[in-house]
Design an enzyme around this catalytic site. Structure first.
Site, PDB file in Angstrom:
ATOM      1  N   TYR A  92     -28.928 -14.825 -31.305  1.00  0.00           N
ATOM      2  CA  TYR A  92     -30.372 -15.015 -31.086  1.00  0.00           C
ATOM      3  C   TYR A  92     -31.060 -15.245 -32.439  1.00  0.00           C
ATOM      4  O   TYR A  92     -31.868 -16.178 -32.589  1.00  0.00           O
ATOM      5  CB  TYR A  92     -30.991 -13.808 -30.360  1.00  0.00           C
ATOM      6  CG  TYR A  92     -32.490 -13.956 -30.224  1.00  0.00           C
ATOM      7  CD1 TYR A  92     -33.027 -14.923 -29.361  1.00  0.00           C
ATOM      8  CD2 TYR A  92     -33.375 -13.185 -30.976  1.00  0.00           C
ATOM      9  CE1 TYR A  92     -34.411 -15.104 -29.259  1.00  0.00           C
ATOM     10  CE2 TYR A  92     -34.749 -13.360 -30.878  1.00  0.00           C
ATOM     11  CZ  TYR A  92     -35.256 -14.317 -30.010  1.00  0.00           C
ATOM     12  OH  TYR A  92     -36.617 -14.499 -29.906  1.00  0.00           O
ATOM     13  N   GLY A 147     -43.256 -10.562 -33.688  1.00  0.00           N
ATOM     14  CA  GLY A 147     -42.318  -9.432 -33.651  1.00  0.00           C
ATOM     15  C   GLY A 147     -42.250  -8.921 -32.223  1.00  0.00           C
ATOM     16  O   GLY A 147     -42.274  -9.713 -31.271  1.00  0.00           O
TER      17      GLY A 147
END
Ligand code: NDP
Ligand code: 8X3
Length: 251
Positions: A152, A183
């Site tokens: 990822y 985030g």
């Protein structure tokens, strides 16, 4: 009136962005693989926000689907002012030696190749128009790598590199490229990553107030509404309780 395409608008950041752009005067082309979610979002935007919506159901991993959906838009939708390359996912949390090939391929095919396919079609249209703004949704994982985040993180590093490359290649055409790098944001992201294991999916957000889809939509709206001579290149956004991928303060 300006037109925006938001990929991955059936959930999370993409859905919040489509709604916020519609509320702020954009006509929106919404995409995703789940037709029923596209239909209900179309209904919500048309009835609550009185804005035109074009839902397009396709899988961004398949270039011919991308080409037939975005290459031949109805005439009234043919000028694209903004593309939000948002569709993406993480699947699995295994160390590299235990990685599942299908998980890797889903992430690489969606986050890198799918983003490229959509960008190829839409950027050519923007070049013909002589204007446009592409917003790529990267991640804090695009500059930092954490345990078991291997593939990822690699895909989001690719988005970070591609955002810089697109900005350079499209410079002479007057097309803006912005990367927004969130985030921890609580959406369907973690449920997909943990393959439907809801308890595990909740853990990254425990003990802190995570970002929401709306928080990121707000940043995207700000970026795309700057004066034409101003571009925001790279925006990292985290919860106040997160300093980086490694430092998170949990109560
Ligand atoms: P969600 O799971 O809530 O939404 C993901 C969206 O992507 C869905 O609309 C999904 O639609 C779409 N999508 C996934 N695969 C495909 C595909 N093959 N073809 C078309 N559409 C697809 O996650 P988020 O909103 O959180 O994620 C959006 C983006 O933000 C992603 O790129 C993600 O990497 C990034 N991001 C997320 C963070 C987070 O903490 N949540 C942090 C940093 C970045 P459908 O299933 O209908 O196809
Ligand atoms: C998502 C951010 O840290 O959950 O891109 O992987 S993280």
């Amino acid at each position: 009136m300006k037109t925006a395409i938001v990929t991955g608008a059936t959930a999370g950041i993409g859905k919040a962005t489509a709604v916020m752009l519609a509320q702020n005067g954009f006509r929106v082309i919404i995409t995703g693989r789940r037709q029923e979610k596209l239909d209900s979002l179309k209904h919500e935007i048309k009835s609550l926000h009185k804005q035109k919506v074009l839902p397009l159901c396709f899988d961004i991993r398949n270039f011919s689907e991308v080409e037939s959906a975005l290459g031949k838009l109805p005439a009234e939708w043919s000028k694209i002012d903004v593309l939000v390359n948002n569709a993406g996912l993480a699947v699995g949390v295994n160390p590299i030696q235990d990685g599942v090939i299908d998980d890797w391929e889903r992430m690489i095919d969606t986050n890198i190749k799918g983003l490229l396919y959509v960008t190829k079609i839409v950027s050519r249209r923007m070049i013909e128009q002589g204007s446009g703004h592409i917003v790529n949704i990267g991640s804090t994982a695009g500059t930092q790598v954490y345990e078991n985040g291997n593939v990822y993180c690699a895909t989001k590093h690719a988005v970070h590199a591609l955002s810089q490359g697109m900005r350079i290649d499209l410079l002479k055409h007057g097309i803006k490229v912005t990367e927004v790098r969130p985030g921890l944001a609580e959406t369907e992201f973690s449920v997909v990553r943990f393959k439907g294991d809801i308890e595990s999916a909740k853990k990254p957000y425990m003990g802190l107030i995570p970002l929401s889809g709306d928080d990121i939509a707000d940043v995207i709206l700000f970026a795309i509404t700057r004066p034409s001579h101003v571009n925001l290149n790279d925006i990292e956004v985290t919860p106040t309780a997160q300093a980086s991928s490694y430092y998170v303060f949990r109560k």
